[in-house]
Design a protein around this motif. Structure first.
Motif, short mmCIF file in Angstrom:
data_model
loop_
_atom_site.label_atom_id
_atom_site.label_comp_id
_atom_site.label_asym_id
_atom_site.label_seq_id
_atom_site.Cartn_x
_atom_site.Cartn_y
_atom_site.Cartn_z
N HIS A 95 0.81 -1.20 0.00
CA HIS A 95 0.00 0.00 0.00
C HIS A 95 0.85 1.26 0.00
CE1 HIS A 95 -3.47 -2.39 0.52
NE2 HIS A 95 -3.10 -2.84 1.69
N CYS A 138 -9.42 -6.31 6.63
CA CYS A 138 -8.45 -7.18 5.96
C CYS A 138 -7.63 -7.94 7.01
CB CYS A 138 -7.53 -6.34 5.09
SG CYS A 138 -6.22 -7.31 4.32
N CYS A 193 -1.93 -4.25 7.91
CA CYS A 193 -2.86 -3.63 6.94
C CYS A 193 -4.00 -2.94 7.68
CB CYS A 193 -3.39 -4.67 5.95
SG CYS A 193 -4.56 -3.94 4.76
N CYS A 249 -8.16 -7.09 1.65
CA CYS A 249 -8.41 -5.84 0.94
C CYS A 249 -8.18 -6.08 -0.54
CB CYS A 249 -7.50 -4.73 1.48
SG CYS A 249 -5.74 -5.01 1.29
N CYS A 291 -2.41 -8.32 0.19
CA CYS A 291 -2.38 -9.02 1.47
C CYS A 291 -2.62 -10.52 1.33
CB CYS A 291 -3.39 -8.39 2.42
SG CYS A 291 -2.84 -6.75 2.95
#
Ligand SMILES: [Zn+2]
Length: 225
Positions: free
Chosen positions: A4, A182, A187, A203, A208
């Motif tokens: 991310h 998630c 996360c 997610c 993930c």
């Protein structure tokens, strides 16, 4: 595989409004609901890999523009109304973080199948009512009507109003057992599970889901060695 915190949309040039290191302008929008996507501007909360993408008003504007809540022209107008360091920018930033944390606390409670904290519900109620106080019903190009705001009348309401409406709409009319968090390490992103069997766990599988799979593989190989 991407994380991310790393850019992976080659087309997403850094927004001139974003803080250094913030990916507010290009974060994946995978939650299915605007208000939940907004909570995903922070990840790994409370842990060593916490990432914060909303560090200033410019990040808020960049994210809302990215999420489709402001046109190019509206974003330019909003940036003009709240230049960095101005009182308007501070007000927008603080209101955005307050709204985001209220939505996060409420949605996390649903994901953990408990009642949301009263303080978070009160905060969301107040922000929602505030935002509606300057909204007007306007015809939509596609038919019907929607709440609309005037940036010049109240910047905070115009920028955050759609997010507050989205959060209230979730609480008032949607299947809250579909709000999930998630399961990925570091996360914590929230999403609305629209799968038929309600078994979505990640997610994004490519972020993930794959990382968890690799961890399981490593553990299994370690045990076999
Ligand atoms: Zn995740």
């Amino acid at each position: 595989m991407h994380r991310h915190d790393q850019p992976h949309h080659p087309s997403a040039a850094p927004s001139p409004l974003s803080s250094p290191g913030s990916r507010a302008h290009s974060l994946d929008l995978v939650a299915g609901i605007l208000a939940l996507n907004f909570t995903n501007t922070s990840s790994g909360r409370g842990g060593p890999e916490h990432l914060e993408h909303l560090k200033a008003a410019g990040d808020v504007l960049a994210w809302v523009h990215h999420a489709g809540g402001l046109t190019d022209a509206e974003m330019a107008e909003a940036a003009r109304l709240a230049p960095p360091g101005s009182a308007a920018a501070v007000e927008l930033f603080q209101a955005a973080r307050a709204l985001r944390e209220a939505v996060y606390d409420i949605a996390l409670a649903f994901a953990e199948q408990r009642l949301p904290p009263a303080a978070a519900l009160a905060a969301l109620s107040a922000i929602h009512a505030d935002c509606l106080s300057t909204a007007g019903l306007v015809p939509r190009p596609s038919g019907g009507f929607a709440w609309g705001w005037d940036l010049g009348r109240n910047l905070v309401h115009a920028v955050l109003g759609p997010i507050a409406l989205s959060a209230a709409g979730l609480l008032l009319g949607m299947d809250l057992s579909r709000v999930k968090q998630c399961g990925g390490q570091h996360c914590g992103w929230l999403f609305f599970d629209q799968t038929k069997n309600k078994r979505r766990r990640w997610c994004e599988m490519s972020v993930c889901g794959n990382r968890a799979k690799q961890r399981r593989l490593r553990r299994r190989r370690g045990a076999a060695a």
